[in-house]
Write a protein that holds these residues in place. Structure first.
Motif, PDB file in Angstrom:
ATOM      1  N   VAL A 267      50.580 -21.606  -8.910  1.00 48.00           N
ATOM      2  CA  VAL A 267      49.880 -20.488  -8.260  1.00 48.00           C
ATOM      3  C   VAL A 267      50.677 -19.183  -8.420  1.00 48.00           C
ATOM      4  CG1 VAL A 267      48.934 -19.655  -6.065  1.00 48.00           C
ATOM      5  CG2 VAL A 267      48.945 -22.117  -6.554  1.00 48.00           C
TER       6      VAL A 267
ATOM      7  N   LYS B 231      45.496 -14.654  -0.239  1.00 48.67           N
ATOM      8  CA  LYS B 231      45.013 -15.647   0.736  1.00 48.67           C
ATOM      9  C   LYS B 231      45.576 -15.381   2.130  1.00 48.67           C
ATOM     10  CE  LYS B 231      42.298 -19.162   1.007  1.00 48.67           C
ATOM     11  NZ  LYS B 231      40.881 -18.946   0.659  1.00 48.67           N
TER      12      LYS B 231
ATOM     13  N   THR C 292      48.051 -14.495  -5.745  1.00 48.87           N
ATOM     14  CA  THR C 292      47.054 -15.385  -5.135  1.00 48.87           C
ATOM     15  C   THR C 292      47.493 -15.784  -3.723  1.00 48.87           C
ATOM     16  OG1 THR C 292      46.704 -16.203  -7.367  1.00 48.87           O
ATOM     17  CG2 THR C 292      45.676 -17.458  -5.587  1.00 48.87           C
TER      18      THR C 292
END
Lengths: 406, 223
Positions: B131, B139, B135
């Motif tokens: 990841v 989030k 990202t």
């Protein structure tokens, strides 16, 4: 009389091979031997494409020669370079993603946890001829997870694996000549994941955990059933490659995965058969013990042969306590932590190596190394610090001139 | 009706604690028949997870028990959530954004942690493997989660972890985010070196460290 190879350092009395043999017997050699188990580190260090390094044999050797010249020397050459993904898969029994294929050119190869075995396969293993069960298992399972064996029957897989092993033989023999000419000893004859651990990987952790609660006896029986065949194949291939050591991976037998009781009743019986048979053949089993093994050590001491086996620790087992518990029974190997090699300073690494040499190396029976493999992004200065540490602190004899005194 | 429910909860918990995975779906159905809510279901699971956690910490249980407990929770949870909606669940304890940073594709330890944390009452946003830093930050902003869990089995993630922490600072999220790293290659010394708040190698210790942070609001690592 056989000609001795060159020395690693000018102050050495023994060759690297003599030093290795001596520590396995738990004797005190001239100096603590050093193994830099590096593979993925080399292309990152040399800034060359990983995919070419893993597929072009001559290129691989040139890259390793550069690392040796820049950072070496050290005593043991860690030969884990397979000629093909099929050979790698046959030994490790895990699906592996390859740079330049499933992964970008410069990524390191990565293993993927794939459940390719059903619980009924434990029964199938028990029905195979004990003498060849380990090999049959590998050949039967390979098409389920390895692209190079996809859609093939066991006979075809055998033919393909056989041919790749012949290629491996020619490739390794040529490489070994160079490493030996530099004074290094070759660390590995044959290497493979042990049966119990293979099942854990083949079922995946979730299914295998359920198996341990629902059909533990079958796991133990099948692991023990395959053990003799594992040992025989290991001995045969190690002889073929001309190196009398077998590196046995036990990635899933530590207390990070299973309880000491499960280890004792399910994994250890097979481990005992394997190590005894390899040792009786005059070879050295190297148990690659990732994870925390502390609570397993007393059982290993009771059941496995003394002064014949190397135990590789990766930093998750307390190697200093292990020295107290099994240091008079097994040769210990390790364990500069990966995190220290990447994030630590030269001083930290040298101090830790010094402590390892003083405490774990006391009286012999110790090989200085990283915890597991040298990480690909280790700081080169930290590897130099390891080389420096064996020169400064590694000599046993009081009469021996030391680097600091020189 | 209340007696039926408490009896169903008791049977469910007995089944859970004796690792009867083949019966857990039936017991979850009985909870539904007796009128359980999602909050009630999570409350029934929590003492079981705590008991298993205690035995794990005491060295009586090992990874297989944790994994099977996680699987049982997933099975029962699927059954319950196929009928009941999240609206009935009440406020979760807290939210955790979780993932394996760029440079690593291992997910086993992370996924075990995710299930155990969820069964312990946390809302988990599992972003998967490899990841990118952006990202994670996206989030965290989107969910308002105050905990970021980063899993690492390869040292190649260290640079990514530094980048994530830098990005959190740039975005003004660092102070209110508890960053915890976990996995075989991590060790306590990395707390300082990677500028994170805590480190663990086992799921239950991780849950306890997060609970401690939520309870006290303090980031001092419990070493």
């Amino acid at each position: 009389m056989k000609k001795k190879g060159p020395k690693i350092f000018p102050m050495d009395i023994m060759t690297a091979q003599e030093r290795f043999d001596s520590v396995v017997r738990l004797e005190e050699p001239d100096r603590v031997p050093l193994s830099l188990m590096l593979y993925y580190f080399a292309p990152l260090y040399a800034k060359v494409p990983m995919s070419r390094y893993m597929t072009d044999r001559n290129f691989y050797l040139r890259v390793m020669q550069r690392v040796w010249k820049d950072l070496g020397p050290w005593d043991l050459y860690y030969n884990v370079n397979p000629v093909s993904r099929l050979v790698y898969s046959f030994a490790m029994m895990m699906r592996v993603l390859w740079p330049g294929k499933e992964l970008p050119e410069d990524d390191i190869a990565k293993v993927e946890e794939l459940a390719y075995m059903s619980h009924e396969d434990y029964d199938w293993v028990m029905r195979t001829t004990e003498r060849f069960s380990d090999m049959f298992f590998r050949l039967a399972m390979l098409p389920r997870f390895c692209e190079e064996a996809e859609g093939m029957g066991m006979v075809r897989v055998f033919g393909k694996v056989f041919l790749d092993f012949i290629r491996q033989l020619f490739s390794w023999r040529k490489e070994f000549l160079w490493w030996r000419s530099q004074g290094a000893a070759v660390q590995i004859g044959y290497q493979a994941e042990m049966p119990f651990d293979t099942f854990s990987q083949a079922r995946n952790v979730i299914n295998f955990s359920m198996d341990l609660l629902q059909r533990a006896e079958k796991i133990g029986q099948a692991s023990t059933h395959m053990a003799g065949s594992f040992a025989d194949l290991s001995i045969f291939l190690s002889k073929l490659f001309g190196v009398p050591t077998v590196q046995c991976y036990c990635h899933r037998s530590s207390n990070s995965f299973i309880s000491p009781e499960q280890f004792k009743s399910l994994a250890l019986p097979g481990m005992e058969i394997i190590t005894r048979r390899i040792a009786e053949a005059g070879m050295t089993p190297i148990l690659h013990c990732d994870g925390d093994w502390m609570k397993n050590l007393s059982f290993m001491r009771q059941r496995l042969p003394a002064k014949k086996i190397i135990i590789q620790l990766d930093g998750l087992t307390d190697i200093f306590k292990a020295k107290e518990e099994i240091g008079d029974h097994f040769c210990l190997f390790g364990d500069v932590p990966a995190a220290m090699l990447v994030m630590g300073s030269e001083v930290e690494v040298e101090e830790y190596c010094h402590r390892l040499i003083e405490e774990v190396g006391k009286g012999g029976g110790f090989i200085l190394a990283g915890g597991c493999e040298i990480p690909p992004n280790a700081r080169p200065e930290n590897l130099k610090a390891m080389v420096r540490a064996v020169q400064k602190y590694g000599y046993y004899s009081k009469q021996q001139p030391s680097m600091s005194a020189a | 009706m209340k007696t039926d429910l408490s009896h169903a909860v008791q049977r469910f918990q007995e089944t859970f604690l004796s690792f009867e995975i083949d019966s857990i779906k039936t017991q979850a159905q009985k909870l539904l028949d007796a009128g359980i809510t999602i909050q009630g279901f999570l409350s029934a699971c929590m003492p079981c997870m705590e008991e298993i956690g205690r035995k794990f910490e005491a060295g009586e249980y090992y990874l297989p028990q944790l994994v099977v407990a996680g699987e049982m929770f997933k099975t029962a949870s699927r059954e319950i959530r196929s009928v009941l909606t999240e609206e009935n669940s009440g406020r979760p304890l807290d939210q955790i954004v979780l993932g394996t940073p760029a440079g690593d594709i291992h997910d086993l330890g992370k996924d075990i942690f995710a299930v155990l944390a969820e069964a312990s009452g946390f809302k988990i946003h599992n972003l998967g493997v490899d990841v990118k830093p952006e990202t994670f930050v996206k989030k965290l902003k989107e969910t308002g989660a105050s905990v970021l869990g980063l899993s690492s089995l390869l040292t190649t993630t260290f640079e990514s972890i530094c980048n994530i922490v830098d990005l959190l600072s740039e975005e003004g999220l660092r102070k209110q985010t508890f960053v915890i790293i976990g996995g075989g290659v991590t060790e306590k010394s990395l707390i300082e070196k990677l500028f994170v708040d805590a480190q663990t190698r086992d799921a239950y210790e991780g849950i306890n460290l997060i609970r401690n942070y939520i309870r006290t609001g303090k980031k001092e690592p419990v070493v």
